[in-house]
Design a protein around this motif. Structure first.
Motif, PDB file in Angstrom:
ATOM      1  N   PRO A 119      -5.801  -8.878  -3.210  1.00  0.00           N
ATOM      2  CA  PRO A 119      -4.969  -8.654  -3.496  1.00  0.00           C
ATOM      3  C   PRO A 119      -4.363  -7.186  -3.796  1.00  0.00           C
ATOM      4  CG  PRO A 119      -7.562  -8.119  -5.161  1.00  0.00           C
ATOM      5  CD  PRO A 119      -7.142  -8.929  -3.616  1.00  0.00           C
ATOM      6  N   GLY A 120      -5.778  -7.038  -2.967  1.00  0.00           N
ATOM      7  CA  GLY A 120      -4.569  -4.809  -2.788  1.00  0.00           C
ATOM      8  C   GLY A 120      -4.801  -4.194  -3.898  1.00  0.00           C
ATOM      9  N   ARG A 121      -3.841  -3.223  -4.463  1.00  0.00           N
ATOM     10  CA  ARG A 121      -3.767  -2.001  -5.360  1.00  0.00           C
ATOM     11  C   ARG A 121      -3.354  -2.347  -6.288  1.00  0.00           C
ATOM     12  NH1 ARG A 121      -0.692   1.984  -5.603  1.00  0.00           N
ATOM     13  NH2 ARG A 121      -2.140   3.493  -4.529  1.00  0.00           N
ATOM     14  N   GLY A 122      -1.719  -3.563  -6.237  1.00  0.00           N
ATOM     15  CA  GLY A 122      -1.272  -3.021  -7.129  1.00  0.00           C
ATOM     16  C   GLY A 122      -0.068  -2.776  -6.693  1.00  0.00           C
ATOM     17  N   PRO A 123       0.619  -2.481  -7.964  1.00  0.00           N
ATOM     18  CA  PRO A 123       2.665  -2.095  -7.594  1.00  0.00           C
ATOM     19  C   PRO A 123       2.581  -0.789  -6.229  1.00  0.00           C
ATOM     20  CG  PRO A 123       2.698  -2.741  -9.546  1.00  0.00           C
ATOM     21  CD  PRO A 123       1.283  -2.685  -9.217  1.00  0.00           C
ATOM     22  N   VAL A 160       1.026  -1.055  -0.048  1.00  0.00           N
ATOM     23  CA  VAL A 160      -0.446   0.012  -0.152  1.00  0.00           C
ATOM     24  C   VAL A 160       0.911   0.960  -0.199  1.00  0.00           C
ATOM     25  CG1 VAL A 160      -1.822  -1.423   1.114  1.00  0.00           C
ATOM     26  CG2 VAL A 160       0.489   0.594   2.357  1.00  0.00           C
ATOM     27  N   GLU A 161       0.325   2.424  -0.197  1.00  0.00           N
ATOM     28  CA  GLU A 161       1.282   3.949  -0.003  1.00  0.00           C
ATOM     29  C   GLU A 161       0.409   4.782   0.945  1.00  0.00           C
ATOM     30  OE1 GLU A 161       1.552   4.970  -3.869  1.00  0.00           O
ATOM     31  OE2 GLU A 161       2.550   3.462  -4.655  1.00  0.00           O
ATOM     32  N   LEU A 162       1.319   5.438   0.879  1.00  0.00           N
ATOM     33  CA  LEU A 162       0.781   6.772   2.440  1.00  0.00           C
ATOM     34  C   LEU A 162      -0.165   7.459   1.724  1.00  0.00           C
ATOM     35  CD1 LEU A 162       4.015   7.530   4.128  1.00  0.00           C
ATOM     36  CD2 LEU A 162       1.606   6.447   4.893  1.00  0.00           C
ATOM     37  N   GLN A 180      -5.440   5.068  -3.637  1.00  0.00           N
ATOM     38  CA  GLN A 180      -6.999   4.000  -3.068  1.00  0.00           C
ATOM     39  C   GLN A 180      -7.595   3.905  -2.345  1.00  0.00           C
ATOM     40  OE1 GLN A 180      -6.283   0.694  -6.053  1.00  0.00           O
ATOM     41  NE2 GLN A 180      -4.257   1.522  -7.012  1.00  0.00           N
ATOM     42  N   SER A 181      -8.428   4.016  -2.474  1.00  0.00           N
ATOM     43  CA  SER A 181      -8.948   3.514  -0.904  1.00  0.00           C
ATOM     44  C   SER A 181      -8.407   1.720  -0.206  1.00  0.00           C
ATOM     45  CB  SER A 181     -10.423   3.645  -0.751  1.00  0.00           C
ATOM     46  OG  SER A 181     -10.755   3.188   0.446  1.00  0.00           O
TER      47      SER A 181
END
Length: 264
Positions: free
Chosen positions: A225-229, A189-191, A213-214
């Motif tokens: 799977p999450g947001r991807g890279p 994830v990212e900040l 992305q939320s």
């Protein structure tokens, strides 16, 4: 440096108690409260009782290979172009290596003391959440802005690199109705994802055109799977530029000369 006073003698201690008083004042209204603590940012200063938890002689640093930086491109750790290839840490800009083991133990002890001090200030807010019965309708996010090297990779004491130690940060989300409280999300994830996550959890209208992305889907299904890279970008002087993408299992880096690196 350890100080002789109490938590309330430190700016972060006063911030924590001020924030707790604001929670009490606005507990019956809609509110948004952002609280920033300085520690464990440099300088590493905290009350003596936290330093007492971590005697330097008891610290056992993880050893690193002697040639740890031999294959590291300059762009990964420098902000200025290098006069010759193969000089990733020429000089002390900013800063160079500190390979002294005794210094590393003292620095790690001081850093851990400041982390414990910061944890205690977070605890002041969590205690206020308990006392005021706010958990049932309040979203809480705990995040850091960067990691910090504590003598790894040959003696780095700094942030602002493309190593995992500097890129990975704490991120904890607590919200009413989570499917699995306490679950750990393994997907990257990212900040940048924090803002749209808070917007969704607060029931506010979504905002179009965001890079973030939320994390709502991951909070509902931590194994999803999450947001991807996740993308890491390090600002340097042009024309040098490199990009690093992190997935759950691999990391891919593209360097300015077109060369590529892929790590499992």
């Amino acid at each position: 440096e350890e100080t002789p006073g109490t938590d309330l003698d430190e700016p972060d201690g006063r911030r924590a108690h001020r924030a707790a008083s604001l929670l009490e004042r606005y507990r019956r209204r809609l509110f948004f409260l952002a609280v920033g603590f300085v520690r464990p940012h440099l300088r590493w200063i905290a009350p003596a009782r936290y330093f007492g938890l971590y005697p330097p002689e008891a610290i056992a640093p993880v050893p690193y290979p002697a040639a740890d930086l031999a294959d590291v491109p300059a762009i990964a750790v420098k902000t200025k172009p290098q006069p010759l290839p193969g000089l990733p840490l020429l000089g002390r800009e900013p800063p160079g290596l500190v390979p002294d083991p005794a210094f590393r133990r003292r620095a790690m002890a001081a850093y851990q003391a400041c982390v414990s001090f910061a944890d205690a200030q977070v605890g002041v807010l969590l205690d206020a959440m308990d006392r005021l019965d706010l958990w049932k309708d309040t979203v809480v996010v705990l995040a850091g802005d960067n990691g910090f090297h504590l003598g790894d990779h040959g003696g780095l004491f700094r942030k602002d690199t493309l190593f995992e130690e500097a890129l990975r940060v704490p991120l904890v989300v607590a919200a009413p109705g989570l499917a699995r409280p306490g679950a750990v999300v393994r997907a990257p994830v990212e900040l940048l994802d924090v803002y749209p996550t808070i917007v969704e959890l607060a029931g506010l209208p979504g905002v179009a055109g965001l890079d973030g992305q939320s994390l709502g889907p991951l909070l509902a299904n931590p194994d999803g799977p999450g947001r991807g890279p996740a993308v890491s970008y390090r600002r340097v002087q042009p024309p040098e530029r490199a990009w690093s993408l992190r997935t759950e299992s691999v990391r891919y880096t593209l360097w300015p000369d077109g060369s590529e690196e892929l790590y499992d």
